[in-house]
Design a protein around this motif. Structure first.
Motif, short mmCIF file in Angstrom:
data_model
loop_
_atom_site.label_atom_id
_atom_site.label_comp_id
_atom_site.label_asym_id
_atom_site.label_seq_id
_atom_site.Cartn_x
_atom_site.Cartn_y
_atom_site.Cartn_z
N UNK A 259 -9.40 -7.69 -0.77
CA UNK A 259 -10.87 -7.68 -0.76
C UNK A 259 -11.41 -6.46 -1.50
N UNK A 260 -10.53 -5.49 -1.76
CA UNK A 260 -10.94 -4.33 -2.54
C UNK A 260 -10.14 -4.27 -3.83
N UNK A 261 -9.26 -3.29 -3.99
CA UNK A 261 -8.52 -3.09 -5.23
C UNK A 261 -7.05 -3.44 -5.05
N UNK A 262 -6.40 -3.83 -6.15
CA UNK A 262 -4.96 -4.08 -6.14
C UNK A 262 -4.56 -5.33 -5.40
N UNK A 263 -4.52 -6.45 -6.11
CA UNK A 263 -4.17 -7.72 -5.47
C UNK A 263 -2.80 -7.73 -4.83
N UNK A 264 -1.79 -7.12 -5.49
CA UNK A 264 -0.44 -7.07 -4.93
C UNK A 264 -0.01 -5.66 -4.56
N UNK A 265 -0.41 -4.68 -5.38
CA UNK A 265 0.06 -3.31 -5.19
C UNK A 265 -1.10 -2.34 -5.33
N UNK A 266 -1.18 -1.38 -4.42
CA UNK A 266 -2.16 -0.29 -4.49
C UNK A 266 -1.39 1.01 -4.33
N UNK A 267 -1.25 1.77 -5.41
CA UNK A 267 -0.54 3.05 -5.41
C UNK A 267 -1.55 4.18 -5.55
N UNK A 268 -1.41 5.25 -4.74
CA UNK A 268 -2.33 6.37 -4.92
C UNK A 268 -1.75 7.70 -4.46
N UNK A 269 -2.32 8.74 -5.02
CA UNK A 269 -2.06 10.13 -4.62
C UNK A 269 -3.39 10.84 -4.83
N UNK A 270 -3.93 11.41 -3.77
CA UNK A 270 -5.29 11.96 -3.86
C UNK A 270 -5.36 13.48 -3.80
N UNK A 271 -4.23 14.16 -3.85
CA UNK A 271 -4.30 15.62 -3.92
C UNK A 271 -3.11 16.14 -4.72
N UNK A 272 -3.11 17.42 -5.04
CA UNK A 272 -2.09 17.98 -5.92
C UNK A 272 -0.70 17.98 -5.29
N UNK A 273 -0.58 17.78 -3.98
CA UNK A 273 0.73 17.73 -3.34
C UNK A 273 1.37 16.35 -3.40
N UNK B 223 2.89 12.92 -5.02
CA UNK B 223 3.52 12.33 -6.20
C UNK B 223 3.95 10.92 -5.81
N UNK B 224 3.50 9.95 -6.56
CA UNK B 224 3.77 8.55 -6.28
C UNK B 224 4.57 7.98 -7.46
N UNK B 225 5.77 7.53 -7.21
CA UNK B 225 6.64 6.99 -8.27
C UNK B 225 7.24 5.67 -7.80
N UNK B 226 6.54 4.58 -8.01
CA UNK B 226 7.00 3.26 -7.58
C UNK B 226 7.77 2.59 -8.71
N UNK B 227 8.74 1.77 -8.31
CA UNK B 227 9.51 1.05 -9.32
C UNK B 227 9.74 -0.39 -8.85
N UNK B 228 9.53 -1.33 -9.77
CA UNK B 228 9.72 -2.75 -9.51
C UNK B 228 10.69 -3.29 -10.57
N UNK B 229 11.80 -3.88 -10.13
CA UNK B 229 12.81 -4.40 -11.05
C UNK B 229 13.08 -5.86 -10.71
N UNK B 230 13.05 -6.71 -11.73
CA UNK B 230 13.31 -8.15 -11.57
C UNK B 230 12.35 -8.78 -10.56
N UNK B 231 11.11 -8.40 -10.60
CA UNK B 231 10.11 -8.93 -9.67
C UNK B 231 9.15 -9.88 -10.38
N UNK B 232 8.62 -10.81 -9.63
CA UNK B 232 7.61 -11.73 -10.15
C UNK B 232 6.31 -11.49 -9.41
N UNK B 233 5.24 -11.36 -10.18
CA UNK B 233 3.89 -11.24 -9.64
C UNK B 233 3.14 -12.48 -10.11
N UNK C 91 0.87 -1.18 0.00
CA UNK C 91 0.00 0.00 0.00
C UNK C 91 0.90 1.21 0.00
N UNK C 92 0.86 1.98 -1.08
CA UNK C 92 1.77 3.10 -1.27
C UNK C 92 0.97 4.39 -1.34
N UNK C 93 1.01 5.18 -0.26
CA UNK C 93 0.21 6.39 -0.12
C UNK C 93 1.10 7.63 -0.30
#
Length: 170
Positions: free
Chosen positions: A25-39, A41-51, A2-4
């Motif tokens: 039980x809701x959204x994002x089986x493995x990853x849930x990334x979000x940004x809900x206002x103008x301030x 910024x969400x920048x996630x990176x996954x390298x050599x990962x298996x889902x 969960x990345x807020x």
């Protein structure tokens, strides 16, 4: 994961990870990334990962990304490089709401990029309809076999280790 990034910058980096059989039980089986206002910024990176076999009761079997800001540019960008995304569940693998996901040198089960979801950009080196040929899923061994389509699909420039310290498996 969960990345807020509501009120700041969130930029987690994941390398050589396995996300297996995750459920939401809701959204994002493995990853849930979000940004809900103008301030935010969400920048996630996954390298050599298996889902593997993630599921969600709503949207985004593997990844759900949401930008509730009215900003015209994506405030949530997820990058996946040299990853295997292998899901048996039906539905959108990646679900985006005014965000962007960039996949490079990834092996996916889907036949093309457009069926993965809106806001998903498949860049160079993609393997569609791929078969990862895992060693032994029943024993949670997600290393790939020698003849796997994923073996030469990756780009070593994405790897952070040096030649003197290679990984011990797959």
């Amino acid at each position: 994961v969960l990345n807020n990034a509501d009120n700041g910058r969130s930029a987690p980096y994941f390398e050589n990870c396995v996300f297996a059989k995750n459920t939401s039980v809701f959204d994002g089986g493995s990853v849930y990334n979000f940004a809900r206002n103008t301030n935010g910024i969400n920048a996630s990176e996954f390298v050599n990962c298996t889902f593997y076999n993630a599921s969600s009761n709503r949207n985004g079997e593997v990844l759900f990304a949401e930008n509730s800001s009215t900003s015209p540019a994506p405030r949530v960008v997820t990058k996946l490089r040299n990853c295997i995304i292998w899901n048996e569940a039906s539905g959108r693998t990646i679900y985006e709401t005014r965000t962007e996901s960039q996949l490079t040198n990834c092996l996916v089960k889907e036949p093309n990029c457009s069926v993965m979801g809106l806001g998903v950009y498949c860049l160079e080196g993609m393997v569609f309809n791929g078969e990862p040929s895992f060693q032994n899923v029943a024993a949670n061994d997600f290393s790939i076999q020698y003849d796997s389509q994923a073996k030469k699909a990756g780009n070593n420039e994405s790897v952070s280790y040096t030649q003197s310290t290679p990984p011990t498996k797959g």
